[in-house]
Design an enzyme around this catalytic site. Sequence first.
Site, PDB file in Angstrom:
ATOM      1  N   LYS A  88      46.577 -22.309  -1.219  1.00 40.36           N
ATOM      2  CA  LYS A  88      47.815 -21.920  -1.900  1.00 40.36           C
ATOM      3  C   LYS A  88      47.559 -21.125  -3.171  1.00 40.36           C
ATOM      4  O   LYS A  88      48.244 -21.283  -4.182  1.00 40.36           O
ATOM      5  CB  LYS A  88      48.679 -23.153  -2.218  1.00 40.36           C
ATOM      6  CG  LYS A  88      48.904 -24.103  -1.048  1.00 40.36           C
ATOM      7  CD  LYS A  88      49.413 -23.380   0.191  1.00 40.36           C
ATOM      8  CE  LYS A  88      50.796 -22.770   0.003  1.00 40.36           C
ATOM      9  NZ  LYS A  88      51.268 -22.056   1.220  1.00 40.36           N
ATOM     10  N   LYS A 147      54.248 -17.323   5.356  1.00 38.52           N
ATOM     11  CA  LYS A 147      53.795 -16.836   4.054  1.00 38.52           C
ATOM     12  C   LYS A 147      54.968 -16.223   3.299  1.00 38.52           C
ATOM     13  O   LYS A 147      55.804 -15.534   3.875  1.00 38.52           O
ATOM     14  CB  LYS A 147      52.681 -15.801   4.221  1.00 38.52           C
ATOM     15  CG  LYS A 147      51.477 -16.321   4.996  1.00 38.52           C
ATOM     16  CD  LYS A 147      50.839 -17.517   4.310  1.00 38.52           C
ATOM     17  CE  LYS A 147      49.659 -18.057   5.113  1.00 38.52           C
ATOM     18  NZ  LYS A 147      49.073 -19.253   4.484  1.00 38.52           N
ATOM     19  N   GLY A 148      54.993 -16.482   2.011  1.00 34.49           N
ATOM     20  CA  GLY A 148      56.030 -15.898   1.177  1.00 34.49           C
ATOM     21  C   GLY A 148      57.332 -16.671   1.169  1.00 34.49           C
ATOM     22  O   GLY A 148      58.386 -16.105   0.894  1.00 34.49           O
ATOM     23  N   TYR A 161      60.720 -21.138  -2.700  1.00 37.35           N
ATOM     24  CA  TYR A 161      60.929 -22.545  -3.010  1.00 37.35           C
ATOM     25  C   TYR A 161      61.825 -22.656  -4.249  1.00 37.35           C
ATOM     26  O   TYR A 161      61.873 -21.740  -5.088  1.00 37.35           O
ATOM     27  CB  TYR A 161      59.601 -23.250  -3.321  1.00 37.35           C
ATOM     28  CG  TYR A 161      58.559 -23.154  -2.233  1.00 37.35           C
ATOM     29  CD1 TYR A 161      58.877 -23.455  -0.916  1.00 37.35           C
ATOM     30  CD2 TYR A 161      57.251 -22.785  -2.540  1.00 37.35           C
ATOM     31  CE1 TYR A 161      57.914 -23.391   0.082  1.00 37.35           C
ATOM     32  CE2 TYR A 161      56.284 -22.720  -1.548  1.00 37.35           C
ATOM     33  CZ  TYR A 161      56.623 -23.016  -0.244  1.00 37.35           C
ATOM     34  OH  TYR A 161      55.676 -22.949   0.745  1.00 37.35           O
TER      35      TYR A 161
END
Length: 884
Positions: free
Chosen positions: A614, A833-834, A837
């Site tokens: 991450k 991916k991407g 949040y």
Amino acid sequence: MLKLWKVVRPARQLELHRLILLLIAFSLGSMGFLAYYVSTSPKAKEPLPLPLGDCSSSGAAGGPGPVRPPVPPRPPRPPETARTEPVVLVFVESAYSQLGQEIVAILESSRFRYSTELAPGRGDMPTLTDHTRGRYVLVIYENLLKYVNLDAWSRELLDRYCVEYGVGIIGFFRAHEHSLLSAQLKGFPLFLHSNLGLRDYQVNPTAPLLHLTRPSRLEPGPLPGDDWTIFQSNHRTYEPVLLGSLRPAEPPVPGPVARRARLPTVVQDLGVHDGIQRVLFGHGLSFWLHKLVFRDAGGYLTGKGLLWDLDRYILVDIDDIFVGKEGTRMKVADVEALLTTQNKLRTLVPNFTFNLGFSGKFYHTGTEEEDAGDDMLLNHRREFWWFPHMWSHMQPHLFHNRSVLADQMRLNKQFALEHGIPTDLGYAVAPHHSGVYPIHTQLYEAWKSVWGIQVTSTEEYPHLRPARYRRGFIHNGIMVLPRQTCGLFTHTIFYNEYPGGSRELDRSIRGGELFLTVLLNPISIFMTHLSNYGNDRLGLYTFESLVRFLQCWTSLRLQTLPPVPLGRKYFDLFPQERSPLWQNPCDDKRHKDIWSKEKTCDRLPKFLIVGPQKTGTTAIHFFLSLHPAVTSSFPSPSTFEEIQFFNGPNYHKGIDWYMDFFPVPSNASTDFLFEKSATYFDSEVVPRRGAALLPRAKIITVLTNPADRAYSWYQHQRAHGDPVALNYTFYQVITASSQDPPALRSLQNRCLVPGYYSTHLQRWLTYYPSGQLLIVDGQELRTNPAASMEIIQKFLGITPFLNYTRTLRFDEDKGFWCQGLEGGKTRCLGKSKGRKYPDMDAESRLFLTDFFRNHNLELSKLLSRLGQPVPSWLREELQHSSSG
């Protein structure tokens, strides 16, 4: 008449020339016949060498000595091993001093941890404690005078440490041409007399430190060298350990000492004088008995913490049974001698049995007498242990097809069954150790399927030399034990023709390399050959002499176990060796010679992207894969596309399995293979394993704010349906206590521990030089990847140089950088991916800022020492911490 003479003269000259040529031809023929006769005829046998006889106590052979009844003073307490690390501190004169290297060699052979320091001058004593724990369990001075002449502050510091932690000192006094002939040791009630020639060495039977050493014998004759030092004292703290007498030509020692007195060359300081126990040597370790007593001294001063027990297991393999050219093989009398010696050795070594390795193809390929010797071996087959070589003595790594290799083994097994040779020992040895290490997978599979092999041995792991580094490992369920040489090879068959002379062999047996091998290793498997038991029967001479010498001078309990129980015993003693440490076969010529020519080290990666998770490592992997000179590993179907070789069960599959994930490069010098496994970064085992196999690889790591990384991992786990992440808030996870459920603590660790950046980087820097490590700013990678990729290309030395400013394009929909395509299109990473949040809550941010503060400070200091730039996020965190 004159004309007639002119005709006859040339004719006579021609006949003379022919006669000379015939004589030359006859001489050459005679020489050739003689050479053939000498080479093919059996040698006129000299008397066979006789093994060392039984011990006889020679204590009465010498004159009076200063050995007195042991004083029972209150001994200092033994080392407080619970308060000290099991590490030996060795002060050496230089990195290359002979005695220093001999000390280190014994410590390494005994598998003891140690730290070497140059003997300090004024005020530069190394740190001895770590909080309330001592760093060292024993101190050794190569030069005793460096200890005696320490400045007052350093001496008080070291002595106080030794008294408080119960740590002893071993010191060596090596006399030289400028040494005083007689002097008092500064600060001690002890006198030294130097540069003496001595003879007739003896062990003091009352010396308290004796454990391995048996004081039952006098060693007659002169001691090597004229630079011996003896010790004299009337203080009860000193107890002689080893003693010798002056040679007749030596001047008498000052004081009331009888001419034939026993004079101490090694003394034990019982600690009565100042509370510190010491053992002092008046010479180096070149004399074999000093090595034996040195081991006892280390064991005694550490409360037997640095000492094996007295059990020693030896197994003698006889390779190449039925193999060998005519004139070198065993005859009936040799087999009878083998049986006789085995029976004699069984009275000294319980269960001693010679272990015979056979290649059935060569049965009955010697002379008539030697074929009878083959039959004699088979007639007594039940009295030996047997193990298989290859049927035709071929090297297994030459077989690329497992079924063909197995067929060769079946031929040997069929031979064994036809001749009643036991086949259930569970042990095998490959010719020339081929295929055992480096691993040839087909060999291990065929061994298990045909023979049910459970244990083998090799001298090649991790390398042949130095022998003290040999270790064991377990692969594919087969225990691989270290094998030792004993100075006997296929060509060493005559005592008087031993390389370097017969004295070399005797020196090895009597206190030399062979003796030390048994002394310093709890388990020794020795390699010998069929030819060593014919001719002069050097194998019998060597091992009977060795066993008798060991029993003369040591208290060792010699034993023999069959190979499978022996393997279990080995890994009970050394469980840390179960896991192998793979190395690059191309870095060792011997390894490359016994490695399949179908394999190439060019398939090993040139650099690794190690994580942590991450932080953007997948993006770097994607961007690098766009470069025409860079090729990534094939995706793994079982571990989230990453190979994850170095940090999990995949490692035990071996390097053949690992290399199958990489293509053969078209140009090994310009093509760059790499792999990315983000779990490598914080693993405790990966740096060591990586450096062993890929010592020249470049290492790339990406660091982001550890608080953001922790939060990203938590959200990643929620997205993958982790029930713990779904049932607990982020704040609950990062603040979990030791009383919380294990699953919650596990998630907490995966969130927090990878963020201890300085700790993990220090581990990598233990095994890789800083010039091979690149730390990428994760924040810059996210905002300006082209700049980061320029740094990475320069670090790797990749050509041609790819302009990522033109290659990459920011995708507004995805929210990150992608590969730009024609027509304004992009190719991006997958949907996982991407992700977007929610922002981290303020309470968690505040907690993590405080939690990682010290870790971030340590990272800043480390980067400063390395000369690497401080990432932008780290500068911001440090500024925020200082202002807060």
